[in-house]
Design a protein around this motif. Structure first.
Motif, PDB file in Angstrom:
ATOM      1  N   GLU A  14      -5.218   8.829  -1.517  1.00  0.00           N
ATOM      2  CA  GLU A  14      -6.352   9.417  -0.802  1.00  0.00           C
ATOM      3  C   GLU A  14      -7.675   8.698  -1.087  1.00  0.00           C
ATOM      4  O   GLU A  14      -8.431   8.426  -0.147  1.00  0.00           O
ATOM      5  CB  GLU A  14      -6.423  10.919  -1.068  1.00  0.00           C
ATOM      6  N   PRO A  15      -7.979   8.365  -2.342  1.00  0.00           N
ATOM      7  CA  PRO A  15      -9.235   7.629  -2.565  1.00  0.00           C
ATOM      8  C   PRO A  15      -9.268   6.266  -1.859  1.00  0.00           C
ATOM      9  O   PRO A  15     -10.304   5.857  -1.346  1.00  0.00           O
ATOM     10  CB  PRO A  15      -9.313   7.445  -4.080  1.00  0.00           C
ATOM     11  N   HIS A  17      -7.580   5.422   0.919  1.00  0.00           N
ATOM     12  CA  HIS A  17      -7.736   5.674   2.351  1.00  0.00           C
ATOM     13  C   HIS A  17      -9.203   5.962   2.667  1.00  0.00           C
ATOM     14  O   HIS A  17      -9.762   5.426   3.627  1.00  0.00           O
ATOM     15  CB  HIS A  17      -6.838   6.837   2.794  1.00  0.00           C
ATOM     16  N   SER A  18      -9.834   6.781   1.848  1.00  0.00           N
ATOM     17  CA  SER A  18     -11.262   7.093   2.033  1.00  0.00           C
ATOM     18  C   SER A  18     -12.118   5.834   1.958  1.00  0.00           C
ATOM     19  O   SER A  18     -13.065   5.677   2.729  1.00  0.00           O
ATOM     20  CB  SER A  18     -11.736   8.093   0.989  1.00  0.00           C
ATOM     21  N   LEU A  19     -11.784   4.939   1.036  1.00  0.00           N
ATOM     22  CA  LEU A  19     -12.532   3.684   0.903  1.00  0.00           C
ATOM     23  C   LEU A  19     -12.443   2.857   2.187  1.00  0.00           C
ATOM     24  O   LEU A  19     -13.452   2.377   2.700  1.00  0.00           O
ATOM     25  CB  LEU A  19     -11.990   2.877  -0.279  1.00  0.00           C
ATOM     26  N   SER A  22     -14.388   4.498   5.031  1.00  0.00           N
ATOM     27  CA  SER A  22     -15.715   5.004   4.656  1.00  0.00           C
ATOM     28  C   SER A  22     -16.842   4.509   5.548  1.00  0.00           C
ATOM     29  O   SER A  22     -17.845   5.193   5.710  1.00  0.00           O
ATOM     30  CB  SER A  22     -16.026   4.661   3.198  1.00  0.00           C
ATOM     31  N   ASN A  23     -16.700   3.315   6.096  1.00  0.00           N
ATOM     32  CA  ASN A  23     -17.731   2.803   6.998  1.00  0.00           C
ATOM     33  C   ASN A  23     -17.131   1.720   7.879  1.00  0.00           C
ATOM     34  O   ASN A  23     -16.027   1.247   7.640  1.00  0.00           O
ATOM     35  CB  ASN A  23     -18.946   2.282   6.211  1.00  0.00           C
ATOM     36  N   ASP A  24     -17.880   1.321   8.881  1.00  0.00           N
ATOM     37  CA  ASP A  24     -17.420   0.283   9.804  1.00  0.00           C
ATOM     38  C   ASP A  24     -18.124  -1.045   9.558  1.00  0.00           C
ATOM     39  O   ASP A  24     -17.863  -2.012  10.260  1.00  0.00           O
ATOM     40  CB  ASP A  24     -17.661   0.719  11.250  1.00  0.00           C
ATOM     41  N   HIS A  38      -9.521   2.872  12.535  1.00  0.00           N
ATOM     42  CA  HIS A  38      -9.158   3.321  11.198  1.00  0.00           C
ATOM     43  C   HIS A  38      -7.808   4.037  11.234  1.00  0.00           C
ATOM     44  O   HIS A  38      -7.555   4.844  12.125  1.00  0.00           O
ATOM     45  CB  HIS A  38     -10.208   4.282  10.647  1.00  0.00           C
ATOM     46  N   TYR A  90     -14.934  -3.420   1.037  1.00  0.00           N
ATOM     47  CA  TYR A  90     -15.164  -2.301   1.957  1.00  0.00           C
ATOM     48  C   TYR A  90     -16.486  -1.591   1.691  1.00  0.00           C
ATOM     49  O   TYR A  90     -17.164  -1.159   2.609  1.00  0.00           O
ATOM     50  CB  TYR A  90     -14.027  -1.275   1.849  1.00  0.00           C
ATOM     51  N   ASP A  91     -16.815  -1.438   0.438  1.00  0.00           N
ATOM     52  CA  ASP A  91     -17.990  -0.669   0.048  1.00  0.00           C
ATOM     53  C   ASP A  91     -19.232  -1.560   0.100  1.00  0.00           C
ATOM     54  O   ASP A  91     -19.408  -2.448  -0.734  1.00  0.00           O
ATOM     55  CB  ASP A  91     -17.773  -0.109  -1.364  1.00  0.00           C
TER      56      ASP A  91
END
Length: 173
Positions: A14-15, A17-19, A22-24, A38, A90-91
């Protein structure tokens, strides 16, 4: 700042997937001319997450024990051992900090150590000058430039191909 790469752990589904969702912003540099949406949690679990767990063609980039991106590879032509590598942070809060410049050499060394190959390739586009600069900084040589083959937002861009041979990599590293 400690940068490392590693396969995913079972409890990270889950973390991670969230990463990824999280943004485009990261998609603007990672081949934005290709259609992308996504993945749902289920899609992510059955595809990318399985690859992350296995760790042979996709691993996490870890900064101070926090996953921030991935390194990857794919066969352009497995029969001729033509392998391409990639990196995504990603971040966005970790952009511009030299993380890819620390993670990608770990990955390239891993690829040379674990796969029967003489060359690692890296392909980007002229809309991503940071990746072009990184390839050269790490000792990759520009091997090809396919002019105006990527059309994005009303403008043509080049596809730029880089490569490094095992002998060059081992001499530098």
């Amino acid at each position: 700042m400690k940068v490392d790469i590693r396969p995913a752990k079972e409890d990270e589904l889950e973390p991670l997937h969230s990463l990824v969702i999280s943004n485009d912003e990261w998609m603007k540099f990672n081949g934005p001319y290709f259609p992308y949406s996504h993945p749902t949690l289920e899609q992510f679990e059955s595809s990318s997450f399985q690859r992350l767990l296995a760790g042979s063609d996709l691993q996490l980039i870890i900064v101070d024990d926090i996953p921030v991106g991935t390194v990857s590879c794919y066969w352009e032509c497995e029969e001729t051992r033509w392998l391409e590598a990639g990196v995504v942070i990603y971040d966005a809060q970790y952009w511009g900090k030299g993380i890819a410049a620390l993670a990608l050499p770990l990955w390239v060394s891993y690829l040379f150590e674990t796969k029967e190959i003489e060359r690692v390739g890296l392909t980007t586009w002229s809309g991503n000058p940071r990746m072009m600069s990184l390839a050269l900084k790490l000792g990759f040589q520009q091997e090809a430039r396919l002019r105006k083959v990527r059309y994005y937002k009303g403008e043509y861009y080049d596809s730029v191909k880089y490569g490094v041979l095992w002998s060059e990599w081992s001499e530098r590293n």
